[in-house]
Design a protein around this motif. Structure first.
Motif, short mmCIF file in Angstrom:
data_model
loop_
_atom_site.label_atom_id
_atom_site.label_comp_id
_atom_site.label_asym_id
_atom_site.label_seq_id
_atom_site.Cartn_x
_atom_site.Cartn_y
_atom_site.Cartn_z
N GLU A 344 0.84 -1.19 0.00
CA GLU A 344 0.00 0.00 0.00
C GLU A 344 0.88 1.25 0.00
O GLU A 344 1.82 1.37 0.79
CB GLU A 344 -0.89 0.00 1.24
CG GLU A 344 -1.89 1.14 1.27
CD GLU A 344 -2.80 1.07 2.48
OE1 GLU A 344 -3.54 2.05 2.71
OE2 GLU A 344 -2.74 0.05 3.20
N GLN A 345 0.59 2.20 -0.91
CA GLN A 345 1.40 3.41 -1.03
C GLN A 345 1.20 4.31 0.19
O GLN A 345 0.06 4.54 0.62
CB GLN A 345 1.02 4.17 -2.30
CG GLN A 345 1.99 5.29 -2.62
CD GLN A 345 1.75 5.84 -4.01
OE1 GLN A 345 0.88 5.38 -4.73
NE2 GLN A 345 2.52 6.84 -4.39
N VAL A 346 2.30 4.77 0.74
CA VAL A 346 2.25 5.60 1.93
C VAL A 346 1.87 7.03 1.54
O VAL A 346 2.43 7.61 0.60
CB VAL A 346 3.62 5.60 2.66
CG1 VAL A 346 3.58 6.54 3.86
CG2 VAL A 346 3.97 4.18 3.08
N ASP A 347 0.92 7.61 2.29
CA ASP A 347 0.53 9.01 2.10
C ASP A 347 1.52 9.85 2.92
O ASP A 347 1.40 9.97 4.15
CB ASP A 347 -0.90 9.22 2.59
CG ASP A 347 -1.42 10.62 2.31
OD1 ASP A 347 -0.58 11.55 2.24
OD2 ASP A 347 -2.65 10.78 2.16
N ILE A 348 2.52 10.47 2.23
CA ILE A 348 3.59 11.19 2.91
C ILE A 348 3.04 12.38 3.71
O ILE A 348 3.46 12.64 4.84
CB ILE A 348 4.64 11.67 1.90
CG1 ILE A 348 5.28 10.46 1.17
CG2 ILE A 348 5.72 12.50 2.61
CD1 ILE A 348 6.03 9.54 2.09
N ARG A 349 2.10 13.12 3.12
CA ARG A 349 1.55 14.28 3.82
C ARG A 349 0.84 13.86 5.11
O ARG A 349 1.00 14.49 6.16
CB ARG A 349 0.57 15.02 2.91
CG ARG A 349 1.25 15.70 1.72
CD ARG A 349 0.23 16.46 0.91
NE ARG A 349 0.87 17.14 -0.22
CZ ARG A 349 0.22 17.88 -1.10
NH1 ARG A 349 -1.10 18.04 -0.97
NH2 ARG A 349 0.86 18.48 -2.10
N LYS A 350 0.05 12.79 5.00
CA LYS A 350 -0.69 12.32 6.18
C LYS A 350 0.28 11.81 7.25
O LYS A 350 0.10 12.09 8.44
CB LYS A 350 -1.65 11.20 5.76
CG LYS A 350 -2.52 10.69 6.88
CD LYS A 350 -3.50 9.62 6.37
CE LYS A 350 -4.36 9.10 7.50
NZ LYS A 350 -5.31 8.05 7.01
N LEU A 351 1.32 11.07 6.79
CA LEU A 351 2.30 10.54 7.74
C LEU A 351 3.06 11.67 8.44
O LEU A 351 3.27 11.64 9.66
CB LEU A 351 3.29 9.62 7.00
CG LEU A 351 4.40 8.99 7.85
CD1 LEU A 351 3.79 8.10 8.94
CD2 LEU A 351 5.35 8.18 6.98
N THR A 352 3.44 12.74 7.67
CA THR A 352 4.16 13.88 8.26
C THR A 352 3.29 14.58 9.30
O THR A 352 3.75 14.97 10.38
CB THR A 352 4.58 14.86 7.16
OG1 THR A 352 5.40 14.18 6.21
CG2 THR A 352 5.36 16.04 7.74
#
Length: 393
Positions: A344-352
């Motif tokens: 599953e592709q990581v949502d960088i904005r959400k993770l940050t």
């Protein structure tokens, strides 16, 4: 209904012993059949499960009797045949799936002394025409042969010398990796001799000697036949170069009563084919009690895809002979069918944002704890607290 209840017996060996006494006496045989047939569905092998639970010799003979869903798959994979040969027939489960669909010309070959009367019984009570042959396939030694002729209700049985020629359709669920003598004979003039420790390719080669030109055969075997080396690699190479391997279907594990081993259907054709249809059918399994099954819809879907050579992502594709050659004749299914799912592709904005939120929570907790520490009083505390507070400053 259980055959033991119908006949008033407690053990399967009683049935086998009685069959040996009456099977060749037409009057006694038909009286016995009449007693049985009223409560029995002849579309399935009603004695298979009882027999394999009580009397099958899995350790000595590598006997694994074919469940109904795989029997149905054999039939649906086949081009509608006028006759069928079942090699290593056991109690006749595979042949019965064809009989249930209108095929009445049947040849069954089996070696086991124990199971042979049950095979004769299963064919005669279904009123087929054909042969039931006791033979040691590893040596081609003929032990007994019986001609069956369809009668008014049941087949007549006569002991005769067999004369069967080659067959258009052959099916087989042979003993898996059966040790044998390793001594070659005329069947292996064009092939390497299979290893003594594993006779899987012995059965494939024997089947090809019985198959008509243009005919088809379906053989159920363990996955090792796809990738093992040495003599088996040499045989596999010969079969691929001769264009005899038409398809490979990997089936789910845990489909048999006495073993969880996964199996593969080797689909053979004596006709040129420029590609091999390779399928991973494990996703079609349905869990039922202790075993996996293929329901009717799954069987139909697998057979339809095979017959029409339909390619489906992560399930099936046509593989050229050239690609197989480039893989050193290794047919292991994962080499050709990629079943892995992308991560599953990581949502960088959400993770940050989550990391920032966590950092803020940590800083808030530190400030609260620092405030509590400053309120502590007592000798010796102040210097220690000062050191801790420096870490949070």
């Amino acid at each position: 209904m259980d055959i033991r209840e119908i006949l008033g017996i407690s053990e399967m060996y009683e049935f086998i012993r009685y069959l040996k006494d009456i099977i060749f006496d037409k009057q006694r045989r038909e009286e016995y059949f009449n007693k049985i047939i009223e409560d029995i569905d002849l579309r399935t092998d009603f004695i298979r499960d009882v027999f394999q639970a009580e009397a099958a010799q899995r350790k000595q003979m590598k006997q694994d009797y074919t469940p109904d869903c795989i029997c149905n798959l054999f039939y649906e994979l086949s081009t509608t045949p006028a006759a069928v040969l079942d090699e290593c027939a056991g109690t006749g489960s595979l042949a019965i799936s064809y009989i249930a669909n209108g095929v009445k010309n049947v040849i069954c070959i089996e070696k086991s002394e124990t199971v042979f009367p049950l095979l004769l019984f299963n064919m005669s009570i279904r009123n087929v025409t054909g042969w039931v042959i006791k033979e040691d396939i590893t040596t081609r030694e003929l032990l007994e042969a019986y001609r069956l002729e369809a009668g008014t209700r049941y087949s007549d049985i006569a002991k005769l010398e067999p004369n069967i020629g080659r067959t258009q359709t052959i099916i087989s669920n042979p003993p898996y990796s059966l040790p044998w003598s390793g001594i070659g004979d005329w069947r292996f003039r064009k092939y390497a001799v299979p290893p003594k420790s594993k006779g899987d390719y012995l059965f494939i080669i024997d089947i090809l000697t019985r198959l008509k030109e243009g005919g088809e055969a379906f053989v159920l075997l363990p996955h090792g036949v796809l990738f093992r080396g040495n003599q088996e690699l040499a045989i596999r190479r010969s079969l691929i170069e001769k264009r005899y391997i038409h398809g490979i279907i990997g089936l789910p594990d845990n489909m048999f009563l006495n073993t969880s081993i996964p199996t593969v259907m080797i689909c053979l054709k004596k006709a040129d084919t420029e590609s091999v249809y390779i399928m991973d059918a494990t996703k079609y399994a349905t869990k039922k009690a202790k075993v996996n099954e293929l329901d009717g819809e799954a069987v139909h879907e697998i057979a339809k895809n095979y017959k029409n050579r339909i390619e489906k992502a992560k399930i099936s594709r046509l593989v050229s002979i050239e690609e197989i050659q480039a893989n050193q004749y290794n047919l292991n299914i994962p080499r050709y069918i990629d079943t892995t799912e992308p991560e599953e592709q990581v949502d960088i904005r959400k993770l940050t944002a989550q990391m920032q939120e966590t950092d803020e929570e940590i800083r808030k907790t530190e400030r609260e704890l620092a405030g509590m520490m400053r309120q502590l009083v007592g000798d010796g505390y102040q210097s220690d607290i000062a050191e801790v507070l420096k870490l949070w400053s």
